[in-house]
Design an enzyme around this catalytic site. Sequence first.
Site, mmCIF file in Angstrom:
data_model
loop_
_atom_site.group_PDB
_atom_site.id
_atom_site.type_symbol
_atom_site.label_atom_id
_atom_site.label_comp_id
_atom_site.label_asym_id
_atom_site.label_seq_id
_atom_site.Cartn_x
_atom_site.Cartn_y
_atom_site.Cartn_z
ATOM 1 N N TYR A 139 -1.642 1.671 -15.092
ATOM 2 C CA TYR A 139 -0.804 2.048 -14.275
ATOM 3 C C TYR A 139 -0.852 3.741 -13.847
ATOM 4 O O TYR A 139 -0.401 4.140 -12.835
ATOM 5 C CB TYR A 139 0.785 2.143 -14.943
ATOM 6 C CG TYR A 139 1.251 0.589 -14.887
ATOM 7 C CD1 TYR A 139 1.968 0.440 -13.749
ATOM 8 C CD2 TYR A 139 1.060 -0.305 -15.869
ATOM 9 C CE1 TYR A 139 2.410 -0.909 -13.533
ATOM 10 C CE2 TYR A 139 1.441 -1.584 -15.738
ATOM 11 C CZ TYR A 139 2.237 -1.808 -14.417
ATOM 12 O OH TYR A 139 2.594 -3.260 -14.187
ATOM 13 N N ARG A 170 -2.899 3.229 -10.801
ATOM 14 C CA ARG A 170 -2.118 3.237 -9.593
ATOM 15 C C ARG A 170 -1.283 4.287 -9.417
ATOM 16 O O ARG A 170 -1.002 4.589 -8.246
ATOM 17 C CB ARG A 170 -1.209 1.878 -10.043
ATOM 18 C CG ARG A 170 -1.884 0.316 -9.976
ATOM 19 C CD ARG A 170 -0.960 -0.878 -10.020
ATOM 20 N NE ARG A 170 -0.487 -1.001 -8.818
ATOM 21 C CZ ARG A 170 -0.773 -1.500 -7.867
ATOM 22 N NH1 ARG A 170 -2.149 -1.862 -7.883
ATOM 23 N NH2 ARG A 170 -0.048 -1.998 -6.798
ATOM 24 N N VAL A 180 6.900 -0.128 -6.512
ATOM 25 C CA VAL A 180 7.223 0.881 -7.596
ATOM 26 C C VAL A 180 6.777 2.058 -7.025
ATOM 27 O O VAL A 180 6.730 3.292 -7.709
ATOM 28 C CB VAL A 180 6.591 0.606 -8.949
ATOM 29 C CG1 VAL A 180 7.135 -0.769 -9.496
ATOM 30 C CG2 VAL A 180 5.088 0.470 -8.876
ATOM 31 N N ASP A 181 6.176 2.362 -5.661
ATOM 32 C CA ASP A 181 5.852 3.760 -5.175
ATOM 33 C C ASP A 181 7.111 4.152 -4.699
ATOM 34 O O ASP A 181 8.260 3.864 -4.564
ATOM 35 C CB ASP A 181 4.711 3.500 -4.182
ATOM 36 C CG ASP A 181 5.078 2.586 -2.905
ATOM 37 O OD1 ASP A 181 5.868 2.902 -2.520
ATOM 38 O OD2 ASP A 181 4.258 1.743 -2.751
ATOM 39 N N HIS A 199 11.823 -3.685 -8.815
ATOM 40 C CA HIS A 199 11.002 -3.382 -9.795
ATOM 41 C C HIS A 199 10.667 -2.271 -10.627
ATOM 42 O O HIS A 199 9.640 -1.664 -11.061
ATOM 43 C CB HIS A 199 9.646 -4.081 -9.350
ATOM 44 C CG HIS A 199 9.685 -5.587 -9.225
ATOM 45 N ND1 HIS A 199 8.733 -6.280 -8.600
ATOM 46 C CD2 HIS A 199 10.569 -6.491 -9.518
ATOM 47 C CE1 HIS A 199 9.219 -7.519 -8.405
ATOM 48 N NE2 HIS A 199 10.233 -7.735 -8.968
ATOM 49 N N CYS A 241 10.206 5.742 -23.213
ATOM 50 C CA CYS A 241 10.044 5.234 -24.512
ATOM 51 C C CYS A 241 9.820 3.755 -24.287
ATOM 52 O O CYS A 241 10.829 3.208 -24.365
ATOM 53 C CB CYS A 241 10.621 6.041 -25.532
ATOM 54 S SG CYS A 241 9.987 5.540 -27.212
ATOM 55 N N GLY A 301 5.375 -7.992 4.139
ATOM 56 C CA GLY A 301 4.257 -7.664 2.944
ATOM 57 C C GLY A 301 4.416 -8.145 1.817
ATOM 58 O O GLY A 301 4.122 -7.292 0.753
ATOM 59 N N SER A 361 4.092 -11.789 -0.984
ATOM 60 C CA SER A 361 3.638 -12.988 -1.160
ATOM 61 C C SER A 361 4.571 -14.053 -1.335
ATOM 62 O O SER A 361 4.536 -15.191 -1.264
ATOM 63 C CB SER A 361 2.587 -13.133 -2.193
ATOM 64 O OG SER A 361 3.298 -12.529 -3.291
ATOM 65 N N ASN A 399 3.637 -10.374 8.085
ATOM 66 C CA ASN A 399 2.652 -10.665 7.027
ATOM 67 C C ASN A 399 1.489 -11.314 7.605
ATOM 68 O O ASN A 399 1.303 -12.202 8.575
ATOM 69 C CB ASN A 399 3.087 -11.364 5.919
ATOM 70 C CG ASN A 399 2.131 -11.513 4.591
ATOM 71 O OD1 ASN A 399 1.016 -11.665 4.610
ATOM 72 N ND2 ASN A 399 2.806 -11.347 3.620
HETATM 73 P P1 OAD Z 1 1.390 -9.358 -3.626
HETATM 74 O O1 OAD Z 1 0.199 -8.446 -4.051
HETATM 75 O O2 OAD Z 1 1.624 -10.637 -4.303
HETATM 76 O O3 OAD Z 1 1.313 -9.886 -1.899
HETATM 77 C C1 OAD Z 1 1.160 -8.953 -0.926
HETATM 78 C C2 OAD Z 1 1.361 -9.564 0.271
HETATM 79 O O4 OAD Z 1 1.297 -8.579 1.306
HETATM 80 C C3 OAD Z 1 0.402 -10.603 0.483
HETATM 81 O O5 OAD Z 1 1.200 -11.623 0.910
HETATM 82 C C4 OAD Z 1 -0.330 -9.964 1.684
HETATM 83 O O6 OAD Z 1 -0.808 -10.992 2.741
HETATM 84 C C5 OAD Z 1 0.340 -9.195 2.190
HETATM 85 N N1 OAD Z 1 -0.288 -7.990 2.804
HETATM 86 C C6 OAD Z 1 -1.526 -7.510 2.769
HETATM 87 N N2 OAD Z 1 -1.740 -6.614 3.656
HETATM 88 C C7 OAD Z 1 -0.822 -6.513 4.548
HETATM 89 C C8 OAD Z 1 -0.345 -5.448 5.448
HETATM 90 N N3 OAD Z 1 -1.369 -4.481 5.915
HETATM 91 N N4 OAD Z 1 0.726 -5.525 6.041
HETATM 92 C C9 OAD Z 1 1.762 -6.625 5.645
HETATM 93 N N5 OAD Z 1 1.312 -7.384 4.549
HETATM 94 C C10 OAD Z 1 0.139 -7.307 4.001
HETATM 95 O O7 OAD Z 1 2.684 -8.287 -3.817
HETATM 96 P P2 OAD Z 1 4.458 -8.467 -3.905
HETATM 97 O O8 OAD Z 1 4.589 -9.644 -2.840
HETATM 98 O O9 OAD Z 1 4.997 -7.139 -3.441
HETATM 99 O O10 OAD Z 1 5.791 -7.266 -9.806
HETATM 100 O O11 OAD Z 1 4.259 -9.110 -5.338
HETATM 101 C C11 OAD Z 1 5.611 -9.277 -5.842
HETATM 102 C C12 OAD Z 1 5.423 -8.574 -7.292
HETATM 103 O O12 OAD Z 1 4.403 -9.205 -7.735
HETATM 104 C C13 OAD Z 1 5.050 -7.095 -7.446
HETATM 105 O O13 OAD Z 1 6.263 -6.345 -7.275
HETATM 106 C C14 OAD Z 1 4.888 -6.968 -8.898
HETATM 107 C C15 OAD Z 1 3.773 -8.304 -8.699
HETATM 108 O O14 OAD Z 1 3.328 -8.843 -9.871
HETATM 109 C C16 OAD Z 1 5.696 -7.249 -11.069
HETATM 110 O O15 OAD Z 1 5.323 -6.397 -11.231
HETATM 111 C C17 OAD Z 1 6.796 -7.417 -11.709
#
Ligand code: OAD
Length: 251
Positions: free
Chosen positions: A67, A70, A103-104, A119, A127, A195, A197, A221
């Site tokens: 983290y 990140r 989380v940004d 999230h 803590c 953006g 998944s 996406n």
């Molecule tokens: P993911 O990493 O699962 O998915 C990112 C998505 O962004 C994918 O579908 C890519 O195709 C898409 N992508 C990549 N580049 C892009 C761009 N330039 N423009 C648009 N889309 C683009 O991330 P999240 O869906 O955010 O949770 O994941 C959800 C949660 O899973 C996160 O918040 C985190 C993770 O585990 C926790 O930590 C609980």
Amino acid sequence: MQFNDALLAALRGARHLVVFTGAGVSAESGIPTFRDALAGLWTQYEATQLASPEGFADNPALVWGWYEWRRMKVLRAQPNPAHAAIASLAGLTPRLTLITQNVDDLHERAGSADVIHLHGSIHQPRCFTCSQPYAYPPGIPDEPEGGRYLEPPRCGRCGGRIRPGVVWFGESLPAKAWNRAWQAAQDCDVLMSVGTSSLVWPAAELPEIAARRGATVIQVNPGETALDGWAAWNLRGPAGEVLPGLLEAMR
Ligand code: OAD
């Protein structure tokens, strides 16, 4: 970039627009998506080793190091044209609710107000034992990028380990944020998913809730996702190109 007239009409006519974002919206700011990061530098780890209470208890330095890596990326990153376009969209619709899984703080830095963070925030550690908030020393840490193992700081109150202020796998979403997001998904007439998944529940359910209530779902996406079948329009491209184009076409 050409957009379908009916799509533009839906956006222009929206009474309540929900924008729902995931890691892809920050990808063009140089912050690797969760899954990209796991496929790259951190390939040897499972998501649950890096992002679960059990993973932290098992190896706090590994998780804190991940983290911090990140957080350093976020501190050095700038909002990109996708964040800026979403902030500007708020001026073009009667009501916009912005819900993010990120989380940004790049939405806020681009000018979006009242962002719902499902999230948590990488900037609000606390803590692990007693939940006392922890204040990072000011400035950008100068540890080398990707420095894997970093011992977490200790809580000034109970001596417990400090953990990142994010929601991990197996943890509940912050109730207030989830309730607001759920209500917005019920109420909106257009939801734009950008953006993500659409794999991580319950967040991924929000566009489906909106679609089932009759809202128009638009997805931005470059790749296929679990949401494709629910979306009226799948705009395949990077958010930093598609969203400014959409904004321009709406004006
Ligand atoms: P993911 O990493 O699962 O998915 C990112 C998505 O962004 C994918 O579908 C890519 O195709 C898409 N992508 C990549 N580049 C892009 C761009 N330039 N423009 C648009 N889309 C683009 O991330 P999240 O869906 O955010 O949770 O994941 C959800 C949660 O899973 C996160 O918040 C985190 C993770 O585990 C926790 O930590 C609980």
